[in-house]
Scaffold this motif. Sequence first.
Motif, short mmCIF file in Angstrom:
data_model
loop_
_atom_site.label_atom_id
_atom_site.label_comp_id
_atom_site.label_asym_id
_atom_site.label_seq_id
_atom_site.Cartn_x
_atom_site.Cartn_y
_atom_site.Cartn_z
N GLY A 150 0.68 -1.33 0.09
CA GLY A 150 -0.04 0.01 -0.08
C GLY A 150 0.86 1.35 0.03
N ALA A 151 0.20 2.27 -0.27
CA ALA A 151 0.93 3.70 -0.27
C ALA A 151 1.32 4.17 1.11
N ASP A 152 0.61 3.65 2.07
CA ASP A 152 0.86 4.15 3.75
C ASP A 152 1.81 3.09 4.19
N ARG A 153 2.81 2.64 3.52
CA ARG A 153 3.78 1.66 4.26
C ARG A 153 3.03 0.44 4.97
N SER A 154 1.74 0.12 4.18
CA SER A 154 1.29 -1.16 4.86
C SER A 154 1.32 -2.21 3.73
N TYR A 155 0.84 -3.55 4.02
CA TYR A 155 0.53 -4.40 3.07
C TYR A 155 -0.77 -4.90 3.18
N LEU A 156 -1.26 -5.51 2.16
CA LEU A 156 -2.71 -6.35 2.24
C LEU A 156 -2.69 -7.46 1.64
N LEU A 157 -2.73 -8.61 2.40
CA LEU A 157 -2.83 -10.03 1.78
C LEU A 157 -4.37 -10.42 1.76
N SER A 158 -4.81 -10.68 0.30
CA SER A 158 -5.96 -11.05 0.42
C SER A 158 -6.25 -12.54 -0.26
N GLY A 159 -7.14 -13.28 -0.27
CA GLY A 159 -7.43 -14.49 -0.76
C GLY A 159 -8.69 -15.15 -0.23
N ALA A 160 -8.71 -16.42 -0.39
CA ALA A 160 -10.00 -17.11 0.06
C ALA A 160 -9.39 -18.53 0.77
N MET B 104 -16.97 -20.82 11.67
CA MET B 104 -17.36 -22.05 10.86
C MET B 104 -17.19 -21.93 9.67
N LEU B 105 -16.19 -22.94 8.86
CA LEU B 105 -16.28 -23.23 7.37
C LEU B 105 -17.05 -24.38 7.11
N TYR B 106 -18.18 -24.54 6.61
CA TYR B 106 -18.81 -25.67 6.14
C TYR B 106 -18.14 -26.56 4.88
N PRO B 107 -18.44 -27.77 4.86
CA PRO B 107 -18.00 -28.62 3.62
C PRO B 107 -18.06 -27.84 2.44
N ASP B 108 -17.24 -27.66 1.37
CA ASP B 108 -17.06 -26.97 0.17
C ASP B 108 -17.42 -25.60 0.35
N GLN B 109 -17.39 -24.83 1.37
CA GLN B 109 -17.75 -23.44 1.58
C GLN B 109 -16.15 -22.64 1.42
N THR B 110 -16.01 -21.79 0.56
CA THR B 110 -15.28 -20.79 0.76
C THR B 110 -15.55 -19.47 0.94
N LYS B 111 -14.56 -18.80 1.67
CA LYS B 111 -14.75 -17.56 2.25
C LYS B 111 -13.50 -16.49 1.75
N PRO B 112 -13.76 -15.43 1.58
CA PRO B 112 -12.73 -14.65 1.17
C PRO B 112 -12.14 -13.92 2.45
N PHE B 113 -10.75 -13.43 2.71
CA PHE B 113 -10.39 -12.83 3.77
C PHE B 113 -9.45 -11.69 3.40
N ARG B 114 -9.37 -10.77 4.06
CA ARG B 114 -8.25 -9.73 3.84
C ARG B 114 -7.62 -9.46 5.20
N LEU B 115 -6.10 -9.30 5.07
CA LEU B 115 -5.24 -9.35 6.21
C LEU B 115 -4.38 -7.99 5.87
N GLN B 116 -4.51 -6.98 6.68
CA GLN B 116 -3.61 -5.82 6.44
C GLN B 116 -2.84 -5.58 7.59
N PHE B 117 -1.40 -5.38 7.42
CA PHE B 117 -0.38 -5.30 8.28
C PHE B 117 0.52 -4.10 8.11
N ALA B 118 1.22 -3.51 8.91
CA ALA B 118 2.19 -2.71 8.63
C ALA B 118 3.32 -3.36 8.01
N ALA B 119 4.17 -2.50 7.16
CA ALA B 119 5.10 -3.01 6.37
C ALA B 119 6.52 -2.90 7.18
N PRO B 120 7.42 -4.15 7.06
CA PRO B 120 8.65 -4.11 8.12
C PRO B 120 9.44 -2.89 7.48
#
Length: 136
Positions: free
Chosen positions: A57-67, A108-124
Amino acid sequence: MLVLLIGQMFYFEGAALSNRPSIRSILAAVCSAVHCQLPAYRNLKAMTFRQLNLQAGADRSYLLSGALSNQGLFPQAVPNLRLTLTDLSGNVIAERVFWAEQYFESGMLYPDQTKPFRLQFAAPTTSVAGYALNLL
């Protein structure tokens, strides 16, 4: 004696046995009949990541997204995640654990269920060249 032996086996090895899909269905039927509760199913090998993307990110952070997807046969509690960042030499420069409550609303995650996530953290302070995301 046989009932006592089976009872001891479930007392000492119940959690491990309840994680075997072939046995869990039987245990669920038995628990339904005798009004007991099985421990939560946990099989991290049945959990997979999809579409992981790390962006600076421009603000010296990172964003890890996925599912995160549960490919197992039973509902599972959402696991905690360990993010490890590495430099160009492969040396670990930062590590962080994200608790399930930090990135998922429901536990909980149910069988065959996929959920997106976003993890934001400060840059080292050191430049990030790679990362690893592990289930805990």
